[in-house]
Design an enzyme around this catalytic site. Sequence first.
Site, short mmCIF file in Angstrom:
data_model
loop_
_atom_site.label_atom_id
_atom_site.label_comp_id
_atom_site.label_asym_id
_atom_site.label_seq_id
_atom_site.Cartn_x
_atom_site.Cartn_y
_atom_site.Cartn_z
N ASP A 1 0.81 -1.22 0.00
CA ASP A 1 0.00 0.00 0.00
C ASP A 1 0.84 1.27 0.00
OD1 ASP A 1 -2.14 -1.69 0.17
OD2 ASP A 1 -2.98 -0.83 2.00
N HIS B 1 3.73 -2.16 3.23
CA HIS B 1 3.71 -0.80 2.73
C HIS B 1 5.06 -0.47 2.09
CE1 HIS B 1 0.58 -0.87 5.82
NE2 HIS B 1 0.00 0.11 5.15
#
Length: 203
Positions: free
Chosen positions: A34, A173
């Site tokens: 992400d 992430h």
Amino acid sequence: MYFVKTPEIVKKIFSKNILWEKYSSDKTIYLTFDDGPNPDVTPFVLTILDQYTAKASFFCLGKNVETFPDLTQQILNNGHCIGNHSYSHKNGWTTKTKEYISDVEKSTNLISSKLFRPPFGKITFSQLNLLKNKYTIVMWSLMSGDFDHSLSNEKCLLLCTSYTKNGTIIVFHDTLKAKEKLMYVLPKYLDYYSKLGYSFLSL
């Protein structure tokens, strides 16, 4: 506060409209990243994924795709898929629906994908109802915690390996905030599950 492992009751309540995990007859893990792309982190991720013949889904922010188009194209060239993570990472619980939808749609000109992941995993029923027919709404069954500075690298890895199972959708992430833990955890995570016979696929 966040759940490392998404509670079963939450998945059941939203199971009709949201993808939490993806079962397979084979031993499969779905890696997701992400908030990228980020030139200081994403190239490392792509290199490690290639080493393990792993495919992943990158839920990108429109503003980052706009800033780093070549890096975005590299993700696609390496055989991974890209999902819409909104343009500017607005919190659905604190953003008016019209503004939220507008922010998501702003990314559609930059990100050609039918996958959408709500920033922070926070989305209202009205926002969900407006988006569910346009996108597959993707959440997760396991949050790595790579962004959590209160976790040691070793604890982060232990949490990931303790809760992964066949069909797990795990969130990492590719951001500066997560860089230290990601660089420690991701290679070890891939190595551990590769030796157990798992494949890593995009959604």
